[in-house]
Design a protein around this motif. Structure first.
Motif, PDB file in Angstrom:
ATOM      1  N   ILE A  73       0.843  -1.206   0.000  1.00 26.41           N
ATOM      2  CA  ILE A  73       0.000   0.000   0.000  1.00 26.41           C
ATOM      3  C   ILE A  73       0.876   1.252   0.000  1.00 26.41           C
ATOM      4  O   ILE A  73       0.626   2.206  -0.748  1.00 26.41           O
ATOM      5  CB  ILE A  73      -0.942  -0.001   1.222  1.00 26.41           C
ATOM      6  N   GLN A  76       2.376   1.627  -3.329  1.00 24.82           N
ATOM      7  CA  GLN A  76       1.354   2.131  -4.255  1.00 24.82           C
ATOM      8  C   GLN A  76       1.110   3.617  -4.042  1.00 24.82           C
ATOM      9  O   GLN A  76       1.016   4.389  -5.001  1.00 24.82           O
ATOM     10  CB  GLN A  76       0.050   1.351  -4.062  1.00 24.82           C
ATOM     11  N   LYS A  77       1.009   4.005  -2.749  1.00 23.55           N
ATOM     12  CA  LYS A  77       0.785   5.426  -2.449  1.00 23.55           C
ATOM     13  C   LYS A  77       1.982   6.270  -2.888  1.00 23.55           C
ATOM     14  O   LYS A  77       1.798   7.386  -3.404  1.00 23.55           O
ATOM     15  CB  LYS A  77       0.538   5.608  -0.936  1.00 23.55           C
TER      16      LYS A  77
END
Length: 325
Positions: A73, A76-77
């Motif tokens: 995550i 991805q961020k």
């Protein structure tokens, strides 16, 4: 008697040894039992420890999975942030370029407008001075006519300025769905005399992109200016022909207006063709504002304008327009 004594003595000794052996065995059994109990207790502790270790291992594995997922995550961020930064840099670069171009346009407009304002104002002041000292009625009448002409020229420059400022502040305009064929037919009513006087042939094909949601006055102005230019700069040695067509190109609706007029030498005028008050042919009247308005209005609608031209063959103007949601 002696034998009996010996037997009894041996029996006693045997019993004593047997009792000691039994006691020793019982002692060992007791020790073994204690050892077994200790072992069982240790086994139970080991079992509990293994269960705790297994539980902790499962917890660690679960936490590792959560960390891996959190890492994905975060990655991805981070990628989204990188993409956003790239988009922002592109947008900033675009806005900066637009701001520089807009500033240059304002400087150019301010310079040319001041020049064009100064000329009629100077004439008005000069004519006013002449009117004060003149005593001839005929001279006074001519001076007044010239004053009116100069005032009209001044009014035209001011109106041009207002037109351009209205385009630059076009965000409040409401977009409407416009059918090209219906709109063109309405506009041709006002251009009918020019078309007839010049014997111009005008054809159109809107089959690929029949309509658009846009600001109607700007679309009308673009069409009128391009058609008027095609008529004005026609080749007098052949019948003028104007062809209007629309097509879908990616996110744009392309409006092309082509003619068989006198054309332009783009190598000489490419950089000036869309600048304000630029004129390249002096055999007909004009203000040099039409193509500037076409470009400004196309950009106000989120598009652009391109030109292809050859001297003696004709010109094609292609206006890229975005259909507003």
């Amino acid at each position: 008697i002696g034998l009996q004594f010996i037997v009894l003595t041996l029996t006693y000794i045997f019993d004593q040894q047997q009792n000691k052996l039994i006691e020793k065995i019982e002692t060992q059994n007791t020790k073994l039992k204690l050892s077994q109990e200790e072992i069982e207790a240790q086994n139970e502790e080991l079992t509990q420890s293994q269960e705790e270790l297994s539980s902790k291992r499962n917890l660690v594995e679960s936490q590792n999975l959560a960390l891996i997922e959190a890492g994905k995550i975060i990655e991805q961020k981070n990628q989204e942030l990188v993409n956003k930064n790239d988009e922002l840099e592109i947008e900033i670069e675009k806005r900066t370029k637009e701001l520089v171009e807009y500033t240059q346009q304002l400087e150019q407009f301010a310079f040319i407008s001041s020049h064009n304002l100064r000329a009629p104002i100077a004439r008005i002041l000069g004519l006013g001075n002449l009117l004060e000292i003149s005593h001839d009625p005929e001279d006074e009448a001519q001076i007044k006519k010239n004053l009116i002409v100069s005032a009209q020229e001044l009014d035209r420059v001011v109106k041009d300025l207002n037109t351009i400022l209205e385009i630059k502040n076009s965000n409040h305009q409401i977009a409407h769905t416009v059918r090209f064929e219906e709109e063109l037919k309405l506009l041709l009513v006002g251009l009918e005399k020019d078309l007839n006087d010049s014997n111009t042939s005008l054809t159109f094909d809107f089959s690929e992109a029949p309509l658009i949601k846009t600001i109607r006055p700007y679309l009308d102005s673009i069409l009128i200016n391009l058609i008027s230019n095609a008529i004005k700069y026609r080749d007098f040695e052949r019948r003028p022909e104007i062809k209007i067509k629309t097509s879908q190109v990616g996110e744009f609706i392309c409006l092309s207006v082509s003619d068989n007029g006198i054309g332009l030498n783009l190598k000489l005028v490419q950089k000036k063709i869309f600048t304000i008050y630029s004129r390249f042919h002096t055999h007909v009247e004009g203000k040099g504002l039409g193509l500037y308005l076409v470009k400004a209005q196309a950009e106000a609608l989120g598009g652009k304008v391109e030109v292809e031209s050859k001297e003696g063959e004709g010109t094609i103007f292609t206006v890229f327009l975005k259909s507003k949601e």
